[in-house]
Design an enzyme around this catalytic site. Structure first.
Site, PDB file in Angstrom:
ATOM      1  CB  SER A  40      -0.949   0.009   1.194  1.00  0.00           C
ATOM      2  OG  SER A  40      -0.259   0.214   2.407  1.00  0.00           O
ATOM      3  CD  GLU A  41       2.376   3.846   3.603  1.00  0.00           C
ATOM      4  OE1 GLU A  41       2.690   4.831   2.917  1.00  0.00           O
ATOM      5  OE2 GLU A  41       1.466   3.886   4.434  1.00  0.00           O
ATOM      6  CG  LEU A  42       6.670   0.267  -2.875  1.00  0.00           C
ATOM      7  CD1 LEU A  42       7.505   1.391  -3.489  1.00  0.00           C
ATOM      8  CD2 LEU A  42       7.158   0.001  -1.480  1.00  0.00           C
ATOM      9  CE1 TYR A 121       4.883   8.371   5.230  1.00  0.00           C
ATOM     10  CE2 TYR A 121       5.006   7.119   3.177  1.00  0.00           C
ATOM     11  CZ  TYR A 121       4.301   7.533   4.288  1.00  0.00           C
ATOM     12  OH  TYR A 121       3.029   7.086   4.483  1.00  0.00           O
TER      13      TYR A 121
END
Length: 274
Positions: A40-42, A121
């Site tokens: 999800s973050e990528l 991040y």
DNA sequence: CTCCAGTGTG
DNA sequence: CACACTGGAG
């Protein structure tokens, strides 16, 4: 009010706001699996939430774990990434999976940042959202919140100036929920009051896309997703962007390993694939 | 047309 | 430190 009281009241205000208006339904907020959080973050690094949701669900359905993803062909991974942009991040994710397959996934910022595509991040996002660690997280929505509330009118505000405020207000009992609240609030603030993150010294404007080399790169990837294998000449012919960029774009993609050619060369030249 | 965002590279 | 990397929304 003391600073401690101000921080506490800011916390209560924001957590209450989140309980009413927060995106509690987001699929990656229903899990602490580091694989799901990483996927999800990528995706979210580069794309709006609404566009990520269906792509995320399709991706984890097709590749439900690091080991499944590690076994996949790069072409399959890039195909599933289609429409999200920044295709090389699909490659980073694939490489991450191959590097951690059969091992326990890292839990520290330092180890996480060694992995491809994971910078400061994303490392903190995994620590907070997967492991509930009280890390100092900084991204555009969080910058928006702190610039709006604590640095009105100031420009070129450095991250090092924001960090003390992040530390003071961080809910160390539940960093996961706290950062969800900050990010949701920041994105709403941005819609309501404009992008205060522009006053951050970290803010940069992107260059033009139309007529650019990266437009041609994107087209090459898209053509190979649709046709699976094409010669260099066929690719060059089908490009609708600025053809002068084709040779550079084509060479870059080869060097990065985004595109590869088959073993045999025909009279029409090598056939290329993802 | 303008806007967008974290990571990697030079 | 500056810049490239994509594709879609407004």
């Amino acid at each position: 009010m003391t600073n401690r009281q101000k921080s506490a009241s800011f916390q209560h205000y924001l957590l209450n706001w989140y309980s009413i208006y927060g995106r509690h339904d987001l699929p990656w907020r229903q899990t602490t699996d580091p694989y799901h959080i990483l996927v999800s973050e990528l995706m979210l690094q580069q794309t709006q939430v609404e566009r990520v949701i269906p792509k995320y669900l399709a991706f984890i359905k097709e590749f439900p774990s690091f080991s499944k993803l590690a076994q996949a062909e790069q072409s399959e991974v890039i195909e599933l990434w289609q429409g999200l942009g920044y295709n090389r991040r699909a490659r980073y994710l694939h490489q991450c999976a191959q590097q951690v397959a059969g091992k326990t996934f890292p839990k520290t910022l330092k180890e996480l940042e060694q992995l491809p595509g994971i910078g400061p991040y994303t490392a903190t996002a995994i620590c907070a959202f997967s492991y509930n660690q009280p890390v100092i997280m900084l991204e555009t929505n969080i910058r928006t919140v702190f610039l709006y509330h604590f640095f009105p009118g100031q420009t070129s505000v450095k991250d090092s100036d924001l960090i003390p405020y992040i530390i003071k207000t961080l809910d160390t009992q539940n960093p996961r929920e706290w950062y969800w609240a900050l990010m949701d609030y920041g994105s709403v603030l941005k819609k309501l009051t404009g992008n205060h993150a522009r006053r951050s010294s970290s803010y940069t404007k992107q260059s033009k896309f139309a007529g650019s080399l990266r437009q041609v790169r994107g087209e090459i990837i898209r053509l190979l997703t649709q046709a699976s294998e094409l010669t260099e000449i066929e690719l060059q012919t089908k490009i609708t962007g600025d053809k002068r960029h084709f040779p550079d774009a084509f060479l870059q993609l080869q060097k990065e390993g985004m595109i590869r050619h088959g073993k045999k060369s025909t009279s029409g030249g090598c056939r290329w694939h993802l």
